[in-house]
Motif scaffolding. Sequence first.
Motif, mmCIF file in Angstrom:
data_model
loop_
_atom_site.group_PDB
_atom_site.id
_atom_site.type_symbol
_atom_site.label_atom_id
_atom_site.label_comp_id
_atom_site.label_asym_id
_atom_site.label_seq_id
_atom_site.Cartn_x
_atom_site.Cartn_y
_atom_site.Cartn_z
ATOM 1 N N ALA A 8 4.303 46.547 -0.584
ATOM 2 C CA ALA A 8 3.282 47.212 0.230
ATOM 3 C C ALA A 8 2.644 48.363 -0.540
ATOM 4 N N GLU A 9 3.466 49.135 -1.222
ATOM 5 C CA GLU A 9 2.949 50.262 -2.001
ATOM 6 C C GLU A 9 2.040 49.789 -3.130
ATOM 7 N N ALA A 10 2.405 48.682 -3.759
ATOM 8 C CA ALA A 10 1.577 48.150 -4.848
ATOM 9 C C ALA A 10 0.194 47.750 -4.330
ATOM 10 N N LEU A 11 0.156 47.059 -3.195
ATOM 11 C CA LEU A 11 -1.131 46.663 -2.623
ATOM 12 C C LEU A 11 -1.923 47.887 -2.180
ATOM 13 N N PHE A 12 -1.238 48.845 -1.595
ATOM 14 C CA PHE A 12 -1.916 50.054 -1.140
ATOM 15 C C PHE A 12 -2.533 50.807 -2.322
ATOM 16 N N GLN A 13 -1.787 50.942 -3.408
ATOM 17 C CA GLN A 13 -2.316 51.633 -4.586
ATOM 18 C C GLN A 13 -3.533 50.901 -5.149
ATOM 19 N N LEU A 14 -3.467 49.584 -5.164
ATOM 20 C CA LEU A 14 -4.605 48.788 -5.622
ATOM 21 C C LEU A 14 -5.826 49.035 -4.730
#
Length: 179
Positions: A8-14
Amino acid sequence: MIIPKRYAEALFQLAKEREKINEITQSFNQLIERLRSNEEVFKLLSYPVVDIAEKKQVADELTADLEQEIRDYLKVLIDNKRTDELAEIHDTFLDLVRTEENRTLCEVKTPIPLDEDELKKIQDLLAQMSEGEVEIETTTDESIIGGIVVRIGDRVFDYSLKGQLNSLREQLKKTTITS
């Protein structure tokens, strides 16, 4: 919970880096809704025996009209065998978006559906309590008999008749009757 949070954090950062939080959130919501309404597709994407190429083909068809980031993201989840955690990843992603936008999710449970006026009054009251914008998610649960139960994060405010009766029952258990 650790692994879904990382995804989730990876998608949010993207989404933040590309300045597409709203678009990616909307596409992610649409993907989840499609999977919830078509359990067979979700099972196919999650079932370990199904060939990855076949899963990706289904994913392409399912997400053809969604943001490219979501299309690619679903393929990463397929490659890493994480599609079964998609709902948890989605919930965590939405929490990150709410935090970024200073919005608070408030879950409101009542025994009967609320009308627009009641919902607005509750939303205004909760906005004052949470010092920011409030997003309300309502559910009905006849078992609470009357009143309301509100969850804000990890805090629960139980103003239901069922809650009051349970509290009274516990107090009576602790009370000894002397004659």
